[in-house]
Design an enzyme around this catalytic site. Structure first.
Site, short mmCIF file in Angstrom:
data_model
loop_
_atom_site.label_atom_id
_atom_site.label_comp_id
_atom_site.label_asym_id
_atom_site.label_seq_id
_atom_site.Cartn_x
_atom_site.Cartn_y
_atom_site.Cartn_z
CB SER A 1 -0.95 -0.05 1.20
OG SER A 1 -1.98 0.89 1.08
CD GLU B 1 -5.21 -4.21 -3.76
OE1 GLU B 1 -5.26 -3.98 -2.54
OE2 GLU B 1 -4.19 -4.61 -4.34
CG HIS C 1 -5.57 -2.70 0.68
ND1 HIS C 1 -4.70 -2.56 -0.39
CD2 HIS C 1 -5.17 -1.79 1.60
CE1 HIS C 1 -3.83 -1.61 -0.11
NE2 HIS C 1 -4.08 -1.13 1.09
#
Length: 512
Positions: free
Chosen positions: A188, A315, A411
């Site tokens: 990220s 995600e 995610h």
């Protein structure tokens, strides 16, 4: 090495302890790589840590950077904590030396997170023959807030990370690591940070390889960063000046940042930040960064660094599950979202057509996932390959269902697998409960790929070529018995998803 659990650095001797998960691994925790960035050093570039006499006990994580988040299993920040620039090391107790090194940069929207999160424990990777380093750096306004006037550098969080890499270069041999075989890895915002370091001249020579998982499309101009500073300063009740901002206590700027983000979340007419209210990130300041990493890689910057790039296939499902993003359940809402980001109608229509029967909410999640993470991450790998660099590409598509509960390939779900930390209770929300046998096998495959890439530059599949897109060279990570394990909208052998729609749209995916 000075002894089994005692090591000599340039600043002094340190004592670690054996990992509670594996007595063959030594952990050294909370070791300062730079001086506390407060007082006269606040908003300044990092300075070297002061040396010490005797042997420093390094058996507990250091304080986390100023933030409001309280994460499961990790310490919270307390006002007054200042020695936040520390790192942690996991190394084989009887390693042969000259081992490859993996330096981990945590995610958290440049606002929260720390190296003390249980999912970042480096024991399993160290058992595969790596020296693993995790670190804390400045976050939020402390790390990325623009201070007008030119006296204070932008990108202080990135400068901290470079200081940690310089520390690794100068000291990691004492822990059995090779300073010439350093892989920087992140997820990220940590992945985008790593991409920034790959293309930054200041970090040249410190990195041989990089692992980028779910890099986020966010790099601001100086003028954009200045507008954010004005908003945060106003919310804090202080002038947006180089004289006033250093006098505002860190907790004041943390609280002000939270208020500004909350206003964006509550205001559907606020454009992109209503849907993605993250305030901070790297700044293309013309000093450390001359351009967004995607532009820089396309121009050939960082060409000597080998990349291993990965994203998950769903995600944005995590943000939806935790209430961290806008909820879109109507066609009008989807149209407003597309308009805010300038997404053309054929792109949105293409998602609808390839997700027959999907709800508006699921169409939005698919679009937002690819806009914010998947498309940007994939383009990083493609740009590097086309410019002559070496880049391997993967997608994480492990999902879990049962008893009415669905866990997406969302995610952060890939990181416990890659670190080998599936049994940590704090990650069970991410992966849908305790792991099964197939999960364990997938984790072993992923840790092996990371270790092989860090050691030899080969994760186990072919790199992209300059004339290929994300096609046959992609590795799709999934378990054999999962529910719904075929990548969305694409051939299961290729995992292309919706790439052709994005290519046809021709979007630059860079901030205006």
């Amino acid at each position: 090495m000075a002894g089994a659990d005692v090591f000599t650095t340039r600043s002094g001797r340190v004592r670690g302890r054996r990992s509670p998960r594996d007595p063959e691994i030594v952990t050294v925790l909370g070791l300062p790589y730079a001086a506390p960035p407060f007082g006269a050093l606040r908003f300044r570039a990092p300075r070297p840590a002061a040396p010490w006499d005797g042997t420093r006990e390094c058996t507990a994580f250091g304080p986390v950077a100023p933030q409001s988040a309280e994460l499961p299993g990790a310490p919270a920040w307390s006002p007054g904590d200042e020695d936040v620039l520390t790192l942690n090391i996991w190394t084989p107790a009887d390693g042969p030396g000259d081992l490859p090194v993996l330096v981990w940069l945590h995610g958290g929207a440049y606002l929260f997170g720390s190296s003390a999160q249980p999912d970042f424990d480096g024991t399993a990777l160290a058992a595969r023959g790596l020296v693993v380093v995790t670190l804390n750096s400045r976050l939020g306004f402390e790390g990325f807030g623009h201070v007008p006037g030119g006296s204070f550098p932008d990108n202080r969080g990135l400068l901290d990370q470079i200081a940690a890499l310089e520390w690794v270069r100068d000291n990691i041999a004492a822990f059995g690591g090779s300073p010439d075989r350093v892989t920087v890895a992140g997820q990220s915002s940590g992945a985008t940070s790593a991409a920034c370091l790959v293309v930054a001249d200041r970090a040249r020579g410190l990195i041989r390889r990089a692992v980028l998982h779910s890099a986020v499309n966010a790099c601001a101009s100086v003028s954009q960063a200045a507008r954010t500073t004005a908003e945060v300063a106003s919310a804090a009740g202080v002038p947006a000046t180089a004289d006033a901002l250093p006098l505002a206590p860190p907790h004041t700027l943390v609280a002000a940042s939270d208020r500004v983000m909350d206003r964006y979340r509550q205001d559907p007419g606020s454009g992109k930040r209503h849907y993605d209210p993250a305030l901070y990130g790297p700044v293309a300041d013309g000093v450390l960064l001359t351009a967004d990493p995607l532009e820089a890689l396309a121009a050939g910057a960082g060409g000597e660094v080998e990349l291993l790039v990965c994203h998950t296939t769903e995600e944005y499902g995590l943000m939806d599950a935790v209430g961290g993003g806008a909820t879109i359940a109507t066609e009008a809402g989807l149209s407003a979202f597309a308009a805010a980001f300038g997404l053309p109608a054929p792109l949105v229509d293409g998602y609808r057509a390839r997700l027959p029967g999907a709800s508006v909410a699921d169409v939005h999640l698919a679009l937002h996932s690819d806009l914010l993470f998947a498309e940007y991450t994939t383009r990083l790998a493609e740009a590097h390959a086309r410019a002559g660099g070496r880049a391997h590409l993967a997608r994480f598509d492990r999902r879990r269902g049962g008893r009415g509960k669905r866990v997406r390939a969302w995610h952060c779900a890939d990181i416990p697998f890659a670190f080998g930390n599936l049994h940590e209770e704090s990650v069970h929300f991410l992966i849908g409960g305790p792991p099964g046998d197939q999960d364990e096998k997938l984790s072993r495959r992923m840790t092996r790929a990371w270790a092989s890439f860090a050691a030899h530059g080969d994760p186990g599949w072919d790199p992209l070529t300059p004339d290929t897109g994300a096609g046959a060279a992609v590795r799709v990570w999934r378990t054999a018995g999962e529910t719904g394990g075929v990548p969305r909208g694409g051939d299961p052998g290729r995992g292309d998803g919706f790439r052709d729609l994005w290519r046809a749209a021709g979007l630059p995916l860079l901030p205006p």
